[in-house]
Design a protein around this motif. Structure first.
Motif, short mmCIF file in Angstrom:
data_model
loop_
_atom_site.label_atom_id
_atom_site.label_comp_id
_atom_site.label_asym_id
_atom_site.label_seq_id
_atom_site.Cartn_x
_atom_site.Cartn_y
_atom_site.Cartn_z
N HIS A 6 0.81 -1.24 -0.09
CA HIS A 6 -0.15 -0.01 0.12
C HIS A 6 1.08 1.21 -0.06
O HIS A 6 1.67 1.39 0.86
N ILE A 7 0.54 2.02 -0.88
CA ILE A 7 1.50 3.37 -0.92
C ILE A 7 0.53 4.65 -1.06
O ILE A 7 -0.29 4.80 -1.83
N GLY A 39 -4.15 6.51 -3.36
CA GLY A 39 -2.79 6.08 -3.24
C GLY A 39 -2.69 4.68 -4.41
O GLY A 39 -3.40 4.57 -5.04
N LYS A 40 -1.44 4.23 -4.16
CA LYS A 40 -1.28 2.95 -5.08
C LYS A 40 -1.36 1.77 -4.44
O LYS A 40 -0.97 1.56 -3.25
N LEU A 41 -1.76 0.58 -5.05
CA LEU A 41 -1.57 -0.71 -4.35
C LEU A 41 -1.09 -1.54 -5.37
O LEU A 41 -1.41 -1.68 -6.68
N ILE A 42 0.01 -2.37 -4.99
CA ILE A 42 0.83 -3.29 -5.81
C ILE A 42 0.84 -4.59 -5.29
O ILE A 42 1.18 -4.79 -4.12
N GLU A 43 0.45 -5.51 -6.12
CA GLU A 43 0.53 -6.77 -5.81
C GLU A 43 1.74 -7.57 -6.58
O GLU A 43 1.73 -7.46 -7.66
N LEU A 44 2.44 -8.31 -5.65
CA LEU A 44 3.58 -8.99 -6.23
C LEU A 44 3.70 -10.48 -6.06
O LEU A 44 3.36 -10.77 -5.05
N ASP A 45 4.01 -11.21 -7.12
CA ASP A 45 4.19 -12.57 -7.19
C ASP A 45 5.85 -12.82 -6.75
O ASP A 45 6.62 -12.22 -7.70
N LEU A 46 6.18 -13.25 -5.94
CA LEU A 46 7.46 -13.83 -5.50
C LEU A 46 7.95 -15.01 -5.52
O LEU A 46 7.22 -15.96 -5.19
N ALA A 47 9.35 -15.31 -5.93
CA ALA A 47 9.91 -16.60 -6.00
C ALA A 47 10.30 -17.13 -4.69
O ALA A 47 10.38 -18.10 -4.20
N GLU A 57 12.80 -8.12 0.89
CA GLU A 57 13.06 -7.90 -0.62
C GLU A 57 12.24 -6.93 -1.07
O GLU A 57 12.49 -5.90 -1.90
N MET A 61 12.35 -3.10 -2.66
CA MET A 61 11.90 -2.78 -3.79
C MET A 61 11.07 -1.41 -3.79
O MET A 61 11.16 -0.49 -4.53
N LEU A 66 9.45 1.41 -5.83
CA LEU A 66 8.09 1.60 -6.05
C LEU A 66 7.31 2.90 -5.35
O LEU A 66 6.39 3.39 -5.55
#
Lengths: 79, 79
Positions: A6-7, A39-47, A57, A61, A66
């Protein structure tokens, strides 16, 4: 592993986009809205499979790309 | 009363903005990111004092203005 970031603009930083949304809501008849911040909402898929590593990590980022940490704050949630 | 709305593109809808972020993260050396989706986060201050009324009102706002329900999905959280 999934992460959600959440940004939002920091408190006190003017948010013209949110202000525009508030005005538009008022024009549509939603009178009970006293403030809007966008604001911004960013969803990340991580290894990464370890929660602590993943969070560190994602924070790196945010700091490097971001979020603009001068005017924005962020929260990281590992799902 | 405060409400938080998460708006994301529906699954299957191409997200070029998220894709651009994924590429940028890759260029910065974050190799473990397999997918990124970017959405909007809207925080509202509401005059309503009843949780059910507030949620119904915010859902109406989403349907009429905040989200494009053809391609976006949203979740409402009353804080």
């Amino acid at each position: 592993m999934k992460a959600r970031v959440h940004i939002m603009l920091k408190d006190g930083v003017l948010d013209p986009q949110g202000e525009a949304v508030r005005h538009a809501l008022g024009s549509l008849g939603f009178a009970g809205v006293t403030g809007v911040r966008q604001g911004k909402l960013i969803e990340l898929d991580l290894a990464a499979t370890d929660k602590t590593t993943a969070e560190a990590e994602v924070r790196a980022m945010c700091d490097r790309l971001l979020a603009n940490t001068v005017i924005e704050k962020y929260t990281v949630e590992i799902l």
